[in-house]
Design an enzyme around this catalytic site. Sequence first.
Site, PDB file in Angstrom:
ATOM      1  N   SER A  78      -5.393   2.875   5.288  1.00  0.00           N
ATOM      2  CA  SER A  78      -4.836   3.075   3.920  1.00  0.00           C
ATOM      3  C   SER A  78      -6.291   2.079   3.507  1.00  0.00           C
ATOM      4  O   SER A  78      -5.372   1.326   2.552  1.00  0.00           O
ATOM      5  CB  SER A  78      -3.777   1.772   4.068  1.00  0.00           C
ATOM      6  OG  SER A  78      -3.270   1.412   2.492  1.00  0.00           O
TER       7      SER A  78
ATOM      8  N   SER B 190       0.962  -1.554   0.001  1.00  0.00           N
ATOM      9  CA  SER B 190       0.375  -0.029   0.282  1.00  0.00           C
ATOM     10  C   SER B 190       0.652   1.099  -0.215  1.00  0.00           C
ATOM     11  O   SER B 190       0.232   2.305   0.485  1.00  0.00           O
ATOM     12  CB  SER B 190      -0.581   0.539   1.238  1.00  0.00           C
ATOM     13  OG  SER B 190      -1.889  -0.643   1.389  1.00  0.00           O
TER      14      SER B 190
ATOM     15  N   LYS C 185      -0.032   3.681  -2.664  1.00  0.00           N
ATOM     16  CA  LYS C 185      -0.690   4.786  -2.896  1.00  0.00           C
ATOM     17  C   LYS C 185      -0.191   6.214  -2.123  1.00  0.00           C
ATOM     18  O   LYS C 185      -0.899   7.881  -2.775  1.00  0.00           O
ATOM     19  CB  LYS C 185      -2.166   4.369  -1.405  1.00  0.00           C
ATOM     20  CG  LYS C 185      -2.754   3.071  -1.648  1.00  0.00           C
ATOM     21  CD  LYS C 185      -3.849   3.116  -0.047  1.00  0.00           C
ATOM     22  CE  LYS C 185      -4.554   1.886  -0.630  1.00  0.00           C
ATOM     23  NZ  LYS C 185      -4.460   0.907  -0.515  1.00  0.00           N
TER      24      LYS C 185
END
Length: 306
Positions: free
Chosen positions: A115, A55, A58
């Site tokens: 997240s 993640s 991101k």
Amino acid sequence: MKRMFPMILLFALLLCVPVRADELTLDAPSALLMEKQTGTVLFAKDEHTPREPASVTKVMTLLLTMEAIDSGALSYDDTVTGSAHAASMGGSQIWLKEGEQMRVEDLIKAVCVVSGNDAAVALGSEEAFVARMNERAKELGMNDTHFVNCTGLPADGHVTSAYDIALMSRELIWRHPDIRRFTTIWMDSLRDGASMLVNTNKLVRFYPGATGLKTGSTDSAKYCISATAEKDGMELIAVILGGSTSDKRFSDAKALLNYGFAAYSLVTEATPEAFQAATEAHLKHGATTIFPTLSSSSFDTLRQAV
């Protein structure tokens, strides 16, 4: 009115460095420490090997979103309707329902704090968005990077490096400082308090000066983080990829940040030309001199403690 000479020197206060770079022992196979203002790499370990970022991907999703907001193409108050694709995301999520409407500001909060994969897809679900992620990566010199999605969920060919993560993290926090009001949240809520959020980045609560930025973990990527913190006007970016456990990921990031803050200080220095001009003005006009601002004739540099 008198003005003080605006040449500011932030000298290193430590006479010795408790840990040298060659003494750092990290669990993770790839790591990098970068200073935000100058972009100087202070420590690197296998920094160009492509690895799954989970993640931490991101960071790029957030960068493109913030660029759209700053350009006026998007607003914090705009409303996004959750798609079936967004609602189908697994992993970390805010349980966005198909057809549910949510403000861009709340979606950004969900990405930064918990997240949320569904929130990330709501912000950047189109193939064109992922194509733009790769274009932006090239523009930033992220030569080890190829994105397949905007979430970091496992996908063939979805890789980046510790160095590239530092590049996009720097661009995000340097060009878009408003992101800090999201990445420094420890606990918050959505849906009028119905959905509680707790930050996946423990450093936000437990590391003094932490400013963000993004965690990530999957079975294949293991434990990753792009951690940012600021002290005495200097902000550092610590990237960890492939940590064996969550705790070791955070420990590695803290070790890098501690080393950086102990070993370096950020110094703003006037160029020789600006310094000479100010000195000559002072000699000519005496104590009543109004010194020129040197912001356009100064530069930031790093000074290492000795």
